[in-house]
Design an enzyme around this catalytic site. Structure first.
Site, PDB file in Angstrom:
ATOM      1  N   TYR A  67       0.916  -1.229  -0.153  1.00 11.59           N
ATOM      2  CA  TYR A  67       0.028   0.112  -0.110  1.00 11.59           C
ATOM      3  C   TYR A  67       0.943   1.377  -0.016  1.00 11.59           C
ATOM      4  O   TYR A  67       0.891   2.246  -0.827  1.00 11.59           O
ATOM      5  CB  TYR A  67      -0.885   0.042   1.224  1.00 11.59           C
ATOM      6  CG  TYR A  67      -1.684   1.173   1.407  1.00 11.59           C
ATOM      7  CD1 TYR A  67      -2.327   1.753   0.555  1.00 11.59           C
ATOM      8  CD2 TYR A  67      -1.944   1.805   2.604  1.00 11.59           C
ATOM      9  CE1 TYR A  67      -3.193   3.043   0.657  1.00 11.59           C
ATOM     10  CE2 TYR A  67      -2.632   2.706   2.970  1.00 11.59           C
ATOM     11  CZ  TYR A  67      -3.294   3.575   1.997  1.00 11.59           C
ATOM     12  OH  TYR A  67      -3.933   4.641   2.157  1.00 11.59           O
ATOM     13  N   ASN A  88       7.739  -9.761  -2.336  1.00  6.72           N
ATOM     14  CA  ASN A  88       7.464 -11.337  -2.436  1.00  6.72           C
ATOM     15  C   ASN A  88       6.076 -11.709  -2.517  1.00  6.72           C
ATOM     16  O   ASN A  88       5.427 -12.670  -2.527  1.00  6.72           O
ATOM     17  CB  ASN A  88       8.155 -12.274  -1.135  1.00  6.72           C
ATOM     18  CG  ASN A  88       7.451 -11.881   0.154  1.00  6.72           C
ATOM     19  OD1 ASN A  88       6.560 -11.136   0.189  1.00  6.72           O
ATOM     20  ND2 ASN A  88       7.697 -12.516   0.961  1.00  6.72           N
ATOM     21  N   SER A 139       3.845 -11.369  -0.402  1.00  2.46           N
ATOM     22  CA  SER A 139       3.009 -11.991   0.627  1.00  2.46           C
ATOM     23  C   SER A 139       1.789 -11.125   0.968  1.00  2.46           C
ATOM     24  O   SER A 139       0.810 -11.679   1.759  1.00  2.46           O
ATOM     25  CB  SER A 139       3.996 -12.187   1.855  1.00  2.46           C
ATOM     26  OG  SER A 139       4.534 -10.791   2.040  1.00  2.46           O
ATOM     27  N   SER A 186       6.397   3.522  13.195  1.00  2.00           N
ATOM     28  CA  SER A 186       5.075   3.876  13.256  1.00  2.00           C
ATOM     29  C   SER A 186       5.101   4.416  14.647  1.00  2.00           C
ATOM     30  O   SER A 186       5.730   4.269  15.670  1.00  2.00           O
ATOM     31  CB  SER A 186       4.355   2.278  13.535  1.00  2.00           C
ATOM     32  OG  SER A 186       2.954   2.397  13.999  1.00  2.00           O
ATOM     33  N   ALA A 187       3.724   5.366  14.867  1.00  2.00           N
ATOM     34  CA  ALA A 187       3.387   5.934  15.958  1.00  2.00           C
ATOM     35  C   ALA A 187       3.035   4.879  17.020  1.00  2.00           C
ATOM     36  O   ALA A 187       3.167   5.246  18.228  1.00  2.00           O
ATOM     37  CB  ALA A 187       2.321   6.611  15.936  1.00  2.00           C
ATOM     38  N   TYR A 223       3.308  -6.742  16.639  1.00  2.00           N
ATOM     39  CA  TYR A 223       3.685  -5.754  15.656  1.00  2.00           C
ATOM     40  C   TYR A 223       4.586  -4.664  15.998  1.00  2.00           C
ATOM     41  O   TYR A 223       5.559  -4.330  15.728  1.00  2.00           O
ATOM     42  CB  TYR A 223       2.448  -5.649  14.902  1.00  2.00           C
ATOM     43  CG  TYR A 223       2.852  -4.518  13.714  1.00  2.00           C
ATOM     44  CD1 TYR A 223       3.265  -4.452  12.727  1.00  2.00           C
ATOM     45  CD2 TYR A 223       2.187  -3.110  14.385  1.00  2.00           C
ATOM     46  CE1 TYR A 223       3.717  -3.414  11.998  1.00  2.00           C
ATOM     47  CE2 TYR A 223       2.195  -1.970  13.485  1.00  2.00           C
ATOM     48  CZ  TYR A 223       2.912  -2.216  12.368  1.00  2.00           C
ATOM     49  OH  TYR A 223       3.276  -1.031  11.481  1.00  2.00           O
ATOM     50  N   LYS A 283       8.668  -2.930  15.595  1.00  4.15           N
ATOM     51  CA  LYS A 283       8.955  -1.735  15.091  1.00  4.15           C
ATOM     52  C   LYS A 283       9.834  -0.878  16.184  1.00  4.15           C
ATOM     53  O   LYS A 283      11.220  -0.284  16.164  1.00  4.15           O
ATOM     54  CB  LYS A 283       7.716  -0.868  15.073  1.00  4.15           C
ATOM     55  CG  LYS A 283       6.875  -0.989  13.870  1.00  4.15           C
ATOM     56  CD  LYS A 283       7.523  -0.854  12.491  1.00  4.15           C
ATOM     57  CE  LYS A 283       6.623  -1.439  11.347  1.00  4.15           C
ATOM     58  NZ  LYS A 283       7.395  -1.559  10.403  1.00  4.15           N
ATOM     59  N   PHE A 292       1.542   8.047  11.138  1.00  8.47           N
ATOM     60  CA  PHE A 292       0.322   8.066  12.073  1.00  8.47           C
ATOM     61  C   PHE A 292      -0.808   6.883  11.120  1.00  8.47           C
ATOM     62  O   PHE A 292      -0.208   5.881  10.771  1.00  8.47           O
ATOM     63  CB  PHE A 292      -0.024   9.402  12.281  1.00  8.47           C
ATOM     64  CG  PHE A 292       0.852   9.791  13.598  1.00  8.47           C
ATOM     65  CD1 PHE A 292       2.178   9.991  13.364  1.00  8.47           C
ATOM     66  CD2 PHE A 292       0.017   9.754  14.820  1.00  8.47           C
ATOM     67  CE1 PHE A 292       3.108  10.338  14.537  1.00  8.47           C
ATOM     68  CE2 PHE A 292       1.153  10.264  16.326  1.00  8.47           C
ATOM     69  CZ  PHE A 292       2.314  10.296  15.611  1.00  8.47           C
ATOM     70  N   GLY A 339      -7.512  -2.185  23.926  1.00  6.38           N
ATOM     71  CA  GLY A 339      -6.340  -1.606  23.653  1.00  6.38           C
ATOM     72  C   GLY A 339      -6.231  -0.212  22.891  1.00  6.38           C
ATOM     73  O   GLY A 339      -5.377   0.277  22.779  1.00  6.38           O
TER      74      GLY A 339
HETATM   75  P1  NAD Z   1       1.701  -3.691   3.033  1.00  4.42           P
HETATM   76  O1  NAD Z   1       1.534  -5.140   3.427  1.00  4.42           O
HETATM   77  O2  NAD Z   1       0.476  -3.122   2.065  1.00  4.42           O
HETATM   78  O3  NAD Z   1       3.155  -3.628   2.172  1.00  4.42           O
HETATM   79  C1  NAD Z   1       4.003  -4.615   2.520  1.00  4.42           C
HETATM   80  C2  NAD Z   1       4.712  -5.092   1.613  1.00  4.42           C
HETATM   81  O4  NAD Z   1       5.848  -5.671   1.889  1.00  4.42           O
HETATM   82  C3  NAD Z   1       3.802  -5.867   0.777  1.00  4.42           C
HETATM   83  O5  NAD Z   1       3.721  -5.885  -0.709  1.00  4.42           O
HETATM   84  C4  NAD Z   1       4.270  -7.503   1.004  1.00  4.42           C
HETATM   85  O6  NAD Z   1       4.058  -8.318   0.204  1.00  4.42           O
HETATM   86  C5  NAD Z   1       5.883  -7.277   1.255  1.00  4.42           C
HETATM   87  N1  NAD Z   1       6.786  -7.887   2.115  1.00  4.42           N
HETATM   88  C6  NAD Z   1       6.568  -8.231   3.468  1.00  4.42           C
HETATM   89  N2  NAD Z   1       7.360  -9.267   3.882  1.00  4.42           N
HETATM   90  C7  NAD Z   1       8.243  -9.264   2.753  1.00  4.42           C
HETATM   91  C8  NAD Z   1       9.374  -9.952   2.688  1.00  4.42           C
HETATM   92  N3  NAD Z   1      10.054 -10.707   3.647  1.00  4.42           N
HETATM   93  N4  NAD Z   1      10.039  -9.896   1.638  1.00  4.42           N
HETATM   94  C9  NAD Z   1       9.597  -9.249   0.484  1.00  4.42           C
HETATM   95  N5  NAD Z   1       8.480  -8.384   0.628  1.00  4.42           N
HETATM   96  C10 NAD Z   1       7.846  -8.582   1.804  1.00  4.42           C
HETATM   97  O7  NAD Z   1       1.754  -2.538   4.243  1.00  4.42           O
HETATM   98  P2  NAD Z   1       1.896  -1.155   4.122  1.00  4.42           P
HETATM   99  O8  NAD Z   1       0.669  -0.287   4.818  1.00  4.42           O
HETATM  100  O9  NAD Z   1       2.311  -0.525   2.842  1.00  4.42           O
HETATM  101  O10 NAD Z   1       3.256  -0.845   5.089  1.00  4.42           O
HETATM  102  C11 NAD Z   1       4.523  -0.678   4.809  1.00  4.42           C
HETATM  103  C12 NAD Z   1       5.413  -0.576   5.986  1.00  4.42           C
HETATM  104  O11 NAD Z   1       4.815   0.683   6.638  1.00  4.42           O
HETATM  105  C13 NAD Z   1       5.442  -1.697   6.789  1.00  4.42           C
HETATM  106  O12 NAD Z   1       6.592  -1.915   7.551  1.00  4.42           O
HETATM  107  C14 NAD Z   1       4.291  -1.312   7.888  1.00  4.42           C
HETATM  108  O13 NAD Z   1       4.666  -1.868   9.300  1.00  4.42           O
HETATM  109  C15 NAD Z   1       4.565   0.303   8.033  1.00  4.42           C
HETATM  110  N6  NAD Z   1       3.499   0.909   8.499  1.00  4.42           N
HETATM  111  C16 NAD Z   1       2.323   0.889   8.098  1.00  4.42           C
HETATM  112  C17 NAD Z   1       1.322   1.559   8.544  1.00  4.42           C
HETATM  113  C18 NAD Z   1      -0.270   1.572   7.892  1.00  4.42           C
HETATM  114  O14 NAD Z   1      -1.090   1.833   8.478  1.00  4.42           O
HETATM  115  N7  NAD Z   1      -0.259   1.092   6.979  1.00  4.42           N
HETATM  116  C19 NAD Z   1       1.520   2.383   9.841  1.00  4.42           C
HETATM  117  C20 NAD Z   1       2.611   2.468  10.366  1.00  4.42           C
HETATM  118  C21 NAD Z   1       3.771   1.669   9.765  1.00  4.42           C
END
Ligand code: NAD
Ligand code: UDP
Length: 334
Positions: free
Chosen positions: A10, A31, A33, A123-124, A148, A152, A177, A294
């Site tokens: 995303y 990958n 996932s 992340s926050a 999770y 972080k 956030f 929570g």
């Molecule tokens: P997402 O799940 O949409 O994207 C993560 C991507 O990483 C996915 O395409 C997944 O296939 C890939 N992936 C996961 N593990 C992998 C691995 N070992 N090797 C290769 N690819 C891998 O998540 P997002 O919302 O885009 O979030 C991106 C980052 O931001 C994450 O680290 C998440 O923890 C962090 N984050 C997200 C939010 C939120 O609300 N979306 C808030 C704070 C932090």
């Protein structure tokens, strides 16, 4: 050349779009996932630009070595990781393994290839159950209530320790956030599989009739309308924050930085719902239910530092977030 891990997800996909628009050469590793292959073509359609892609697991050292061996990588944006709070409680080992292993492997390979510039998705959640409702980077980190969040926290510590051991690194940790919304094309966005846990994806499923009713978790909080307050940030603004962070990484010799990426404006669940209805001219079926375990009553970023040092702030409004999110889900389903 910038390596983007998790670039099909995303936030990653929106960031790749902005990187390409800003003429960066981009390599993505993912990958799938938690994403779909067609995101690659969608990014190319939006930007009319091409980029290299490796399908692979960031935890796999040999794959990463191949990527670094065959490309001159100047910096990395590391998104790859699992992010579902509830799932992390049920499958802690899977979360610790993926989030920590991917980061450690990446840092080791970066070190081997003398690539020492990284932007990390934090992340926050690292503020934990802080008493304050406005989070500033100088606050002491708390203890997140779930695995999770703990990953972080630990990764931030690992990056701090790495910098202490070798101050030639340039490290930026961005504490997001609540990212919502989509690119205005409606081609990429947040459409989790299964029943969504997060507010906006849930609202979208109700809006298109795939889920019957949104439950607002609690209207007896000590907030102006009784519902929880969060700091929602348009994902395109968030992506642009990464461009600013990269620019700084390449301007500074070295250093370690932490920035909140949020709007600084708290928005209640009820305000989101009523804004979504108004902007998209529809009625959402919703009811008030009990509190979710929570949940903190009120969380908001202090984004002053990002403005001061990165020259970044949110430009998009809650109306934009609601309109763009709805546009995305409609296009997805068509
Ligand atoms: P997402 O799940 O949409 O994207 C993560 C991507 O990483 C996915 O395409 C997944 O296939 C890939 N992936 C996961 N593990 C992998 C691995 N070992 N090797 C290769 N690819 C891998 O998540 P997002 O919302 O885009 O979030 C991106 C980052 O931001 C994450 O680290 C998440 O923890 C962090 N984050 C997200 C939010 C939120 O609300 N979306 C808030 C704070 C932090
Ligand atoms: N929320 C809600 N109903 C839902 C999902 C979320 O009322 O079906 C509320 C939740 O209580 C919180 C806010 O919406 O106050 C944002 O929740 P989300 O899970 O999206 O993000 P969080 O801030 O919890 O990480």
């Amino acid at each position: 050349m910038i390596l983007v891990t998790g670039g099909c997800g995303y936030i990653g996909s929106h960031t790749v779009v902005e990187l390409l628009k800003n003429n960066y050469e981009v390599i993505v590793i993912d990958n799938f996932s938690n994403s779909k292959r067609d995101v690659l073509d969608k990014i190319k359609t939006i930007t009319n630009k091409d980029f290299k892609f490796y399908e692979g697991n960031v935890c796999d050292k040999n794959t990463l070595k191949t990527v670094f061996e065959n490309n001159k990588i100047d910096g990395v944006i590391h998104f790859a990781g699992f992010k579902a709070v509830g799932e992390s409680v049920e499958k802690p080992l899977m979360y610790y393994r993926n989030n920590l292993d991917s980061t450690l492997t990446l840092l080791e390979v970066m070190s081997d290839y003398n690539c020492k510039k990284i932007v990390f998705s934090s992340s926050a959640t690292v503020y934990g159950e802080a008493k304050e409702t406005r989070f500033v980077e100088t606050m002491k980190k708390g203890i997140p209530s779930n695995p999770y969040g703990k990953t972080k926290n630990v990764i931030e510590d690992i990056l701090e320790d790495l910098y202490t051991s070798d101050p030639t690194w340039s490290i930026t940790m961005l504490r997001y956030f609540n990212p919502v919304g989509s690119h205005t094309s409606g081609l990429i966005g947040d459409d989790p599989s299964g029943i969504p846990n997060n507010l906006m994806p849930y609202i979208l499923r109700v809006a298109i009739g795939e889920l019957e009713c949104l439950t607002i978790f609690g209207n007896d909080y000590d907030t102006p309308d009784g519902t929880c307050i969060r700091d929602y940030i348009h994902v395109v603004d968030l992506a642009l924050g990464h461009i600013k962070a990269l620019e700084q990484l390449f301007n500074l010799e070295s250093g370690i930085k932490i920035y909140n990426l949020g709007s600084g404006r708290g928005i209640s669940v009820t305000e989101i719902v009523t804004t979504f209805e108004r902007v998209n001219n529809l009625k959402l079926n919703y009811k008030y239910g009990s509190r979710r375990k929570g949940d903190l009553p009120s969380i908001c970023a202090d984004p002053t530092l990002a403005l001061k040092e990165l020259g970044w702030k949110c430009e998009k409004t809650l109306d934009d977030m609601c309109r763009d999110a709805y546009n995305f889900i409609q296009k997805q389903r068509n």
